[in-house]
Design a protein around this motif. Structure first.
Motif, PDB file in Angstrom:
ATOM      1  N   HIS A 163       0.611  -1.050  -0.066  1.00  0.00           N
ATOM      2  CA  HIS A 163      -0.062  -0.022  -0.083  1.00  0.00           C
ATOM      3  C   HIS A 163       0.919   1.337   0.020  1.00  0.00           C
ATOM      4  O   HIS A 163       1.860   1.138   0.616  1.00  0.00           O
ATOM      5  CB  HIS A 163      -0.853  -0.021   1.291  1.00  0.00           C
ATOM      6  CG  HIS A 163      -1.510  -1.321   1.311  1.00  0.00           C
ATOM      7  ND1 HIS A 163      -2.515  -1.765   0.485  1.00  0.00           N
ATOM      8  CD2 HIS A 163      -1.964  -2.223   2.646  1.00  0.00           C
ATOM      9  CE1 HIS A 163      -3.063  -2.893   0.766  1.00  0.00           C
ATOM     10  NE2 HIS A 163      -2.746  -3.064   2.123  1.00  0.00           N
ATOM     11  N   HIS A 216       7.670   0.897   9.309  1.00  0.00           N
ATOM     12  CA  HIS A 216       6.580   0.507   8.752  1.00  0.00           C
ATOM     13  C   HIS A 216       6.632   0.211   7.430  1.00  0.00           C
ATOM     14  O   HIS A 216       5.614  -0.503   7.147  1.00  0.00           O
ATOM     15  CB  HIS A 216       5.686   1.427   9.259  1.00  0.00           C
ATOM     16  CG  HIS A 216       5.399   1.921  10.687  1.00  0.00           C
ATOM     17  ND1 HIS A 216       4.850   0.835  11.721  1.00  0.00           N
ATOM     18  CD2 HIS A 216       5.728   2.805  11.494  1.00  0.00           C
ATOM     19  CE1 HIS A 216       4.814   1.367  12.840  1.00  0.00           C
ATOM     20  NE2 HIS A 216       5.213   2.512  12.718  1.00  0.00           N
ATOM     21  N   THR A 251       2.302  -2.860   4.524  1.00  0.00           N
ATOM     22  CA  THR A 251       1.290  -3.981   4.505  1.00  0.00           C
ATOM     23  C   THR A 251       0.008  -3.473   5.570  1.00  0.00           C
ATOM     24  O   THR A 251       0.080  -2.542   6.165  1.00  0.00           O
ATOM     25  CB  THR A 251       1.862  -5.214   5.273  1.00  0.00           C
ATOM     26  OG1 THR A 251       2.518  -4.872   6.601  1.00  0.00           O
ATOM     27  CG2 THR A 251       2.907  -5.990   4.456  1.00  0.00           C
ATOM     28  N   THR A 252      -1.120  -4.022   5.303  1.00  0.00           N
ATOM     29  CA  THR A 252      -2.353  -3.496   5.905  1.00  0.00           C
ATOM     30  C   THR A 252      -2.066  -3.586   7.472  1.00  0.00           C
ATOM     31  O   THR A 252      -2.545  -2.393   8.218  1.00  0.00           O
ATOM     32  CB  THR A 252      -3.441  -4.621   5.626  1.00  0.00           C
ATOM     33  OG1 THR A 252      -3.523  -4.823   4.346  1.00  0.00           O
ATOM     34  CG2 THR A 252      -4.806  -3.974   6.152  1.00  0.00           C
ATOM     35  N   ASP A 253      -1.352  -4.599   8.199  1.00  0.00           N
ATOM     36  CA  ASP A 253      -1.329  -4.529   9.698  1.00  0.00           C
ATOM     37  C   ASP A 253      -0.428  -3.165   9.996  1.00  0.00           C
ATOM     38  O   ASP A 253      -0.291  -2.801  11.145  1.00  0.00           O
ATOM     39  CB  ASP A 253      -0.898  -5.745  10.150  1.00  0.00           C
ATOM     40  CG  ASP A 253       0.589  -6.182   9.718  1.00  0.00           C
ATOM     41  OD1 ASP A 253       0.591  -5.875   8.348  1.00  0.00           O
ATOM     42  OD2 ASP A 253       1.369  -6.935  10.260  1.00  0.00           O
ATOM     43  N   HIS A 254       0.457  -2.753   9.173  1.00  0.00           N
ATOM     44  CA  HIS A 254       0.979  -1.448   9.523  1.00  0.00           C
ATOM     45  C   HIS A 254       0.656  -0.252   9.440  1.00  0.00           C
ATOM     46  O   HIS A 254       1.256   0.904   9.845  1.00  0.00           O
ATOM     47  CB  HIS A 254       2.691  -1.377   8.850  1.00  0.00           C
ATOM     48  CG  HIS A 254       3.503  -2.634   9.366  1.00  0.00           C
ATOM     49  ND1 HIS A 254       4.559  -1.891  10.257  1.00  0.00           N
ATOM     50  CD2 HIS A 254       3.836  -3.731   9.040  1.00  0.00           C
ATOM     51  CE1 HIS A 254       5.219  -2.931  10.902  1.00  0.00           C
ATOM     52  NE2 HIS A 254       4.957  -3.908  10.064  1.00  0.00           N
TER      53      HIS A 254
END
Lengths: 396, 80
Positions: free
Chosen positions: A85, A112, A132-135
């Protein structure tokens, strides 16, 4: 010597200019994400097709823009860029960073994301490429702590941008930095919560040199200008001539409206014919200065070619005095956005809507009078078509 | 804000999402309610997004709104 895994990308390193490939390779030494990015890009060049799936995740809590979801369509080959992303960070107005702020930004992104950044995107934001999404949320939290905010993306007001203006430039007619900051702070909801038919861009240039190219790239352009005569220091004109500048050839002959002439050693300007192209002032800054009364010209409708062809912005307010808190300007922005929001089709830019419905409809809707300075393109015919009742009035 | 209108927005979303199309432009949504103030509908959408009933979906250039339950599920995450 081992065979390169990226022969096609390697060719891009051979050119005259610094290559992004070199930068990604450097990042790949530390980050598997950058390594997979390189390999996927090589595959794209080989297959002649992009391997990104666009869209999806859009933001952090409370935001609808600022994060652009990107996924690999070959996660089997490149698992480290399965999610890659982009985060758009609202740049400081005029791109004035302190070095510690830049270091902080880099540290956050090393923590991140992929470590790859694009300084800056065409809207002006600092573009952080690949996380990434979790970051996303932790990265946003760290950015916020460092004093940064996300910028606009999607069908929202995009991050307003401005030239360096009075921060560094003697030609600034308006405080582009303050205007941009004020507009950004006033329209936070429109930046972070997309509710428009499509993107809307505001750019502020402090003089007609238009260093942020607002006339070509913004739906709403604010360009500094002046009223009154260009101020001339004839002594300095003589000094320029003495220093070897061919004023006749390089200044007078290149004036687009031929509004100036050299009379012996003195220069004469027919100010009524001047279109404020800035050429003479740029060439002889010590001899020529803009008129004393400063303000801005407001233009609308510029855009790059995506759905329809590229459009240059059109003048709608020839001169507006701009002083804090810029209520007149912001009120005009709101009236324009409201009209566009009401009548625009999905993915239709403001310029396209005006083209479809007509300038006279637009002017009536936003409450602006038709004036002769409104021209479709520089130095061409007036484009305003009057209403039948106006023509009747004139005939009487 | 009218709770009735808010419920109608959700109901309309459910009805419109029965087929293959799950994502809608804001412009399309406001047109579902021709008699209502466009700004009121937009405010309801923002509230429903805050309540996580609806979600934004964006390609990067354009933004859509959809029911949260239809938001595409991601494949397994990985670390940078």
């Amino acid at each position: 010597m081992a065979e390169s895994k990226t022969p096609l990308l390697d060719q891009l390193e051979g050119g005259k200019w610094p290559s992004f490939v070199k930068d990604i390779k450097q990042a790949a030494e530390k980050k598997p994400m950058a390594e997979d990015l390189l390999q996927q890009l090589e595959l794209s060049y080989k297959d002649r097709i992009g391997h990104w799936k666009h869209g999806g995740i859009v933001g952090v809590k409370g935001y609808g823009s600022g994060v652009i979801g990107r996924y690999s369509d070959r996660p089997d080959l490149f698992p480290n860029v399965q999610a890659f992303h982009t985060m758009r960070v609202n740049h400081p107005t005029g791109w004035f960073y302190k070095t510690d702020a830049l270091r902080h930004l880099c540290d956050v992104w090393d923590k991140h994301g992929s470590g790859l950044m694009n300084m800056h995107g065409s809207t002006g934001d600092a573009i952080l490429l690949g996380t990434t999404t979790d970051h996303i949320q932790p990265c946003f939290d760290d950015l916020t702590e460092a004093g940064f905010d996300l910028g606009g993306s999607g069908s929202a007001l995009r991050t307003p941008s401005a030239c360096v203006g009075p921060g560094r430039c003697e030609w600034a007619c308006i405080d582009s930095l303050d205007i941009c900051y004020n507009v950004t702070m006033s329209f936070q909801d429109k930046i972070h919560r997309p509710m428009f038919p499509y993107k809307f861009k505001i750019k502020v240039s402090a003089c007609p040199n238009d260093c942020v190219a607002s006339i070509a790239r913004a739906d709403f352009s604010v360009i500094g200008t002046w009223k009154g005569d260009i101020r001339i220091d004839q002594g300095e004109v003589e000094a320029y001539a003495a220093s070897g500048l061919d004023i006749q050839k390089e200044v007078c002959d290149l004036c687009p409206t031929k509004c100036m002439e050299l009379d012996g050693k003195k220069i004469k300007i027919y100010n009524k014919d001047c279109t404020r192209c800035m050429h003479c002032i740029n060439l002889m800054p010590k001899a020529l200065r803009q008129g004393e009364e400063k303000g801005a010209t407001i233009l609308v409708g510029g855009k790059a070619p995506i759905l329809q062809g590229a459009l240059l912005s059109w003048v709608i307010v020839p001169f507006m005095k701009l002083e804090p808190p810029y209520e007149e300007l912001k009120d005009l922005v709101l009236r324009i956005q409201d009209w566009w929001d009401e009548y625009g089709k999905s993915r239709e830019r403001l310029g396209e809507l005006i083209k479809r419905l007509g300038m006279r409809v637009f002017l009536r809707a936003v409450g602006l009078p038709a004036v002769p300075q409104m021209v479709k393109a520089p130095r061409t015919n007036p484009y305003v078509f009057f209403w039948p009742e106006d023509i009747k009035k004139e005939v009487k | 804000m009218s709770e009735g209108l808010k419920a109608s927005v959700v109901e309309m979303f459910r009805g419109k999402s029965c087929g293959d199309k799950k994502m809608f432009y804001v412009r399309d949504i406001t047109r579902w309610f021709p008699g209502e103030d466009r700004h009121a509908i937009q405010n309801i959408l923002k509230e429903l997004i805050d309540e996580e009933v609806l979600r934004y979906w964006s390609s990067g250039s354009t933004t859509f709104i959809m029911l949260a339950e239809f938001f595409p599920k991601e494949e397994g995450p990985c670390s940078p």
